[in-house]
Design a protein around this motif. Structure first.
Motif, PDB file in Angstrom:
ATOM      1  N   THR A 188      45.222  63.751 -81.296  1.00 28.20           N
ATOM      2  CA  THR A 188      46.548  63.721 -81.899  1.00 28.20           C
ATOM      3  C   THR A 188      46.392  63.281 -83.345  1.00 28.20           C
ATOM      4  OG1 THR A 188      47.557  63.170 -79.793  1.00 28.20           O
ATOM      5  CG2 THR A 188      48.858  62.705 -81.759  1.00 28.20           C
ATOM      6  N   VAL A 189      47.008  64.042 -84.267  1.00 20.13           N
ATOM      7  CA  VAL A 189      46.884  63.728 -85.690  1.00 20.13           C
ATOM      8  C   VAL A 189      48.196  63.241 -86.301  1.00 20.13           C
ATOM      9  CG1 VAL A 189      44.899  65.221 -86.089  1.00 20.13           C
ATOM     10  CG2 VAL A 189      47.203  66.161 -86.315  1.00 20.13           C
ATOM     11  N   GLY A 190      49.262  63.178 -85.503  1.00 16.76           N
ATOM     12  CA  GLY A 190      50.529  62.690 -86.029  1.00 16.76           C
ATOM     13  C   GLY A 190      51.659  62.933 -85.051  1.00 16.76           C
ATOM     14  N   THR A 191      52.863  62.625 -85.504  1.00 16.46           N
ATOM     15  CA  THR A 191      54.070  62.836 -84.708  1.00 16.46           C
ATOM     16  C   THR A 191      55.136  63.422 -85.608  1.00 16.46           C
ATOM     17  OG1 THR A 191      53.533  60.912 -83.363  1.00 16.46           O
ATOM     18  CG2 THR A 191      55.771  61.731 -83.212  1.00 16.46           C
ATOM     19  N   LEU A 192      55.801  64.461 -85.118  1.00 17.51           N
ATOM     20  CA  LEU A 192      56.902  65.080 -85.847  1.00 17.51           C
ATOM     21  C   LEU A 192      58.187  64.347 -85.477  1.00 17.51           C
ATOM     22  CD1 LEU A 192      58.027  67.496 -87.530  1.00 17.51           C
ATOM     23  CD2 LEU A 192      58.340  68.658 -85.356  1.00 17.51           C
ATOM     24  N   HIS A 193      58.927  63.888 -86.469  1.00 19.80           N
ATOM     25  CA  HIS A 193      60.198  63.202 -86.231  1.00 19.80           C
ATOM     26  C   HIS A 193      61.306  63.898 -87.011  1.00 19.80           C
ATOM     27  CE1 HIS A 193      58.697  59.582 -84.238  1.00 19.80           C
ATOM     28  NE2 HIS A 193      57.649  59.711 -85.015  1.00 19.80           N
ATOM     29  N   PHE A 194      62.468  63.955 -86.415  1.00 20.39           N
ATOM     30  CA  PHE A 194      63.647  64.497 -87.080  1.00 20.39           C
ATOM     31  C   PHE A 194      64.533  63.325 -87.453  1.00 20.39           C
ATOM     32  CE2 PHE A 194      68.111  65.958 -86.639  1.00 20.39           C
ATOM     33  CZ  PHE A 194      68.128  66.840 -87.697  1.00 20.39           C
ATOM     34  N   ILE A 195      64.830  63.185 -88.731  1.00 17.65           N
ATOM     35  CA  ILE A 195      65.711  62.118 -89.196  1.00 17.65           C
ATOM     36  C   ILE A 195      66.946  62.788 -89.776  1.00 17.65           C
ATOM     37  CG2 ILE A 195      65.976  60.168 -90.765  1.00 17.65           C
ATOM     38  CD1 ILE A 195      62.848  59.976 -90.689  1.00 17.65           C
ATOM     39  N   PRO A 196      68.086  62.705 -89.068  1.00 19.12           N
ATOM     40  CA  PRO A 196      69.288  63.387 -89.542  1.00 19.12           C
ATOM     41  C   PRO A 196      69.753  62.821 -90.873  1.00 19.12           C
ATOM     42  CG  PRO A 196      69.691  62.278 -87.439  1.00 19.12           C
ATOM     43  CD  PRO A 196      68.297  61.976 -87.844  1.00 19.12           C
ATOM     44  N   ALA A 197      70.189  63.706 -91.749  1.00 17.50           N
ATOM     45  CA  ALA A 197      70.735  63.291 -93.032  1.00 17.50           C
ATOM     46  C   ALA A 197      72.134  62.693 -92.788  1.00 17.50           C
ATOM     47  CB  ALA A 197      70.848  64.490 -93.974  1.00 17.50           C
ATOM     48  N   GLU A 198      72.531  61.843 -93.696  1.00 19.87           N
ATOM     49  CA  GLU A 198      73.900  61.324 -93.631  1.00 19.87           C
ATOM     50  C   GLU A 198      74.864  62.477 -93.792  1.00 19.87           C
ATOM     51  OE1 GLU A 198      74.663  58.107 -93.002  1.00 19.87           O
ATOM     52  OE2 GLU A 198      72.507  57.815 -92.768  1.00 19.87           O
TER      53      GLU A 198
END
Length: 136
Positions: free
Chosen positions: A123-133
């Motif tokens: 595993t080389v990382g994690t994809l995260h979704f951060i919703p915009a305001e």
């Protein structure tokens, strides 16, 4: 095991799939195809995918060793699933094709140093979704 219904974008290809470990297997890969495609895949056994419609519009792409077969809808172009190079008894299914699922949180696997070449999954990382305001 969890059963999900899925489809391509245009709806020509529809299927059900029984995932081996629910959404816990969600991941991306850094190989040349996956990096460009950007899809998140989840795991199922080969017999876990049941095509309901669209077998006649599915097309297959193979590259490099040809061991993995990547299937996509010839009408809308959406990748739906692939047979695995790393485990020929499993398929990867495009998480975004599953009804009600989001591909925005998943592991990123090192596909440039493939497990069949190195003997280990990395595993080389994690994809995260951060919703915009909220924006106007």
């Amino acid at each position: 095991m969890s059963v999900h219904r899925g489809s391509c974008h245009c709806g020509a290809v529809t299927f059900t799939v029984t995932l081996t470990d629910g959404l816990a297997t969600a991941r991306r890969c850094t190989c040349s195809l996956c990096a460009r495609r950007g899809a998140v895949a989840v795991s199922a056994q080969l017999d876990g995918l049941r095509l309901l419609t669209g077998a006649e519009v599915l097309r297959t792409y193979r590259f490099n060793t040809g061991a993995a077969a990547h299937h996509f809808c010839s009408t809308c172009g959406i990748y739906t699933h692939h047979t695995r190079q790393s485990n020929p008894h499993q398929i990867g299914v495009n998480l975004a094709c599953l009804d009600g699922q989001s591909p925005f949180l998943s592991a990123v696997l090192d596909g440039q140093n493939h497990p069949t070449d190195t003997g280990q999954v990395r595993t080389v990382g994690t994809l995260h979704f951060i919703p915009a305001e909220d924006t106007p």
